[in-house]
Motif scaffolding. Sequence first.
Motif, PDB file in Angstrom:
ATOM      1  N   LEU A  80      -8.433  16.482  32.024  1.00  0.00           N
ATOM      2  CA  LEU A  80      -9.488  15.991  33.102  1.00  0.00           C
ATOM      3  C   LEU A  80      -8.502  15.308  34.395  1.00  0.00           C
ATOM      4  CD1 LEU A  80     -12.072  15.616  34.156  1.00  0.00           C
ATOM      5  CD2 LEU A  80     -12.370  13.562  32.738  1.00  0.00           C
ATOM      6  N   LYS A  81      -7.649  14.466  33.791  1.00  0.00           N
ATOM      7  CA  LYS A  81      -6.796  13.787  34.908  1.00  0.00           C
ATOM      8  C   LYS A  81      -5.983  14.622  35.570  1.00  0.00           C
ATOM      9  CE  LYS A  81      -3.313  10.246  35.280  1.00  0.00           C
ATOM     10  NZ  LYS A  81      -2.165   9.202  34.466  1.00  0.00           N
ATOM     11  N   ARG A  82      -5.414  15.685  35.138  1.00  0.00           N
ATOM     12  CA  ARG A  82      -4.643  16.774  35.724  1.00  0.00           C
ATOM     13  C   ARG A  82      -5.533  17.544  36.748  1.00  0.00           C
ATOM     14  NH1 ARG A  82      -2.046  20.458  31.689  1.00  0.00           N
ATOM     15  NH2 ARG A  82      -1.559  21.665  33.475  1.00  0.00           N
ATOM     16  N   ALA A  83      -6.875  17.928  36.148  1.00  0.00           N
ATOM     17  CA  ALA A  83      -7.893  18.585  37.019  1.00  0.00           C
ATOM     18  C   ALA A  83      -8.295  17.872  38.067  1.00  0.00           C
ATOM     19  CB  ALA A  83      -9.115  18.878  36.066  1.00  0.00           C
ATOM     20  N   ARG A  84      -8.504  16.646  38.081  1.00  0.00           N
ATOM     21  CA  ARG A  84      -8.705  15.633  39.106  1.00  0.00           C
ATOM     22  C   ARG A  84      -7.769  15.779  40.189  1.00  0.00           C
ATOM     23  NH1 ARG A  84     -11.958  11.145  35.991  1.00  0.00           N
ATOM     24  NH2 ARG A  84     -13.890  11.804  35.992  1.00  0.00           N
ATOM     25  N   SER A  85      -6.349  15.638  39.650  1.00  0.00           N
ATOM     26  CA  SER A  85      -5.257  15.526  40.520  1.00  0.00           C
ATOM     27  C   SER A  85      -5.165  16.945  41.372  1.00  0.00           C
ATOM     28  CB  SER A  85      -4.201  15.419  39.645  1.00  0.00           C
ATOM     29  OG  SER A  85      -2.993  15.460  40.602  1.00  0.00           O
ATOM     30  N   VAL A  86      -5.621  17.939  40.632  1.00  0.00           N
ATOM     31  CA  VAL A  86      -5.310  19.298  41.414  1.00  0.00           C
ATOM     32  C   VAL A  86      -6.555  19.436  42.455  1.00  0.00           C
ATOM     33  CG1 VAL A  86      -5.609  21.689  41.303  1.00  0.00           C
ATOM     34  CG2 VAL A  86      -4.156  20.529  39.653  1.00  0.00           C
ATOM     35  N   SER A  87      -7.608  19.043  41.944  1.00  0.00           N
ATOM     36  CA  SER A  87      -8.956  19.144  43.048  1.00  0.00           C
ATOM     37  C   SER A  87      -8.656  18.190  44.327  1.00  0.00           C
ATOM     38  CB  SER A  87      -9.898  18.757  41.988  1.00  0.00           C
ATOM     39  OG  SER A  87     -10.092  17.527  41.924  1.00  0.00           O
ATOM     40  N   GLN A  88      -7.951  17.026  44.094  1.00  0.00           N
ATOM     41  CA  GLN A  88      -7.899  16.245  45.192  1.00  0.00           C
ATOM     42  C   GLN A  88      -6.674  16.679  45.932  1.00  0.00           C
ATOM     43  OE1 GLN A  88      -6.885  12.437  43.593  1.00  0.00           O
ATOM     44  NE2 GLN A  88      -9.029  11.660  43.751  1.00  0.00           N
ATOM     45  N   ARG A  89      -5.535  17.356  45.499  1.00  0.00           N
ATOM     46  CA  ARG A  89      -4.445  18.056  46.074  1.00  0.00           C
ATOM     47  C   ARG A  89      -4.958  19.314  46.968  1.00  0.00           C
ATOM     48  NH1 ARG A  89      -0.905  21.367  42.384  1.00  0.00           N
ATOM     49  NH2 ARG A  89      -2.622  22.939  42.924  1.00  0.00           N
ATOM     50  N   ASP A  90      -5.870  20.093  46.449  1.00  0.00           N
ATOM     51  CA  ASP A  90      -6.398  21.266  47.066  1.00  0.00           C
ATOM     52  C   ASP A  90      -7.618  21.028  47.945  1.00  0.00           C
ATOM     53  OD1 ASP A  90      -4.470  22.373  45.666  1.00  0.00           O
ATOM     54  OD2 ASP A  90      -5.674  23.350  44.330  1.00  0.00           O
ATOM     55  N   GLY A  91      -7.897  19.782  47.964  1.00  0.00           N
ATOM     56  CA  GLY A  91      -9.378  19.465  48.942  1.00  0.00           C
ATOM     57  C   GLY A  91     -10.480  20.021  48.505  1.00  0.00           C
ATOM     58  N   THR A  92     -10.693  20.153  47.135  1.00  0.00           N
ATOM     59  CA  THR A  92     -11.980  20.675  46.503  1.00  0.00           C
ATOM     60  C   THR A  92     -12.608  19.690  45.615  1.00  0.00           C
ATOM     61  OG1 THR A  92     -12.865  22.731  45.388  1.00  0.00           O
ATOM     62  CG2 THR A  92     -10.700  21.907  44.848  1.00  0.00           C
ATOM     63  N   THR A  93     -13.676  20.102  44.810  1.00  0.00           N
ATOM     64  CA  THR A  93     -14.262  19.270  44.061  1.00  0.00           C
ATOM     65  C   THR A  93     -13.743  19.777  42.389  1.00  0.00           C
ATOM     66  OG1 THR A  93     -16.298  20.827  43.807  1.00  0.00           O
ATOM     67  CG2 THR A  93     -16.342  18.910  45.616  1.00  0.00           C
ATOM     68  N   LEU A  94     -14.178  18.857  41.533  1.00  0.00           N
ATOM     69  CA  LEU A  94     -13.890  19.053  40.155  1.00  0.00           C
ATOM     70  C   LEU A  94     -14.705  20.285  39.859  1.00  0.00           C
ATOM     71  CD1 LEU A  94     -12.493  18.462  37.656  1.00  0.00           C
ATOM     72  CD2 LEU A  94     -14.159  16.612  36.837  1.00  0.00           C
ATOM     73  N   ARG A  95     -16.012  20.111  40.374  1.00  0.00           N
ATOM     74  CA  ARG A  95     -16.913  21.086  40.175  1.00  0.00           C
ATOM     75  C   ARG A  95     -16.412  22.638  40.576  1.00  0.00           C
ATOM     76  NH1 ARG A  95     -23.225  21.760  42.540  1.00  0.00           N
ATOM     77  NH2 ARG A  95     -23.417  23.909  41.762  1.00  0.00           N
ATOM     78  N   ALA A  96     -16.139  22.754  41.733  1.00  0.00           N
ATOM     79  CA  ALA A  96     -15.647  24.058  42.393  1.00  0.00           C
ATOM     80  C   ALA A  96     -14.185  24.431  41.305  1.00  0.00           C
ATOM     81  CB  ALA A  96     -15.151  23.788  43.623  1.00  0.00           C
ATOM     82  N   LEU A  97     -13.493  23.474  40.821  1.00  0.00           N
ATOM     83  CA  LEU A  97     -12.301  23.838  40.246  1.00  0.00           C
ATOM     84  C   LEU A  97     -12.684  24.466  38.720  1.00  0.00           C
ATOM     85  CD1 LEU A  97      -9.144  23.722  40.012  1.00  0.00           C
ATOM     86  CD2 LEU A  97      -9.291  21.441  38.989  1.00  0.00           C
ATOM     87  N   VAL A  98     -13.594  23.820  38.160  1.00  0.00           N
ATOM     88  CA  VAL A  98     -14.153  24.293  37.073  1.00  0.00           C
ATOM     89  C   VAL A  98     -14.986  25.682  36.993  1.00  0.00           C
ATOM     90  CG1 VAL A  98     -16.007  23.769  35.029  1.00  0.00           C
ATOM     91  CG2 VAL A  98     -14.573  21.772  35.704  1.00  0.00           C
TER      92      VAL A  98
END
Length: 79
Positions: free
Chosen positions: A12-30
């Motif tokens: 989850l920590k890695r996913a949040r980091s990637v979503s912030q880096r990419d300017g997207t949401t955790l929901r969109a990433l999932v």
Amino acid sequence: MKTTIEINDALLKRARSVSQRDGTTLRALVEQGLQHVLGKPVRSAPTVVESLVFDGRAGFTEAFADASWSKIKEESRRR
């Protein structure tokens, strides 16, 4: 549709980091990850997240001056 899932803390920590880096949401990433695993095409454009950064010196706006934390939390989820 809303659902609740349990995710490993480190993942989850890695996913949040990637979503912030990419300017997207955790929901969109999932959703992108599920589409990838399920063999469906991934959307080409990431979800744009509105930046609500402030310096903190002005405090709350009038609408939230006397608001409860639950009201503030509810409003933050609507944006």
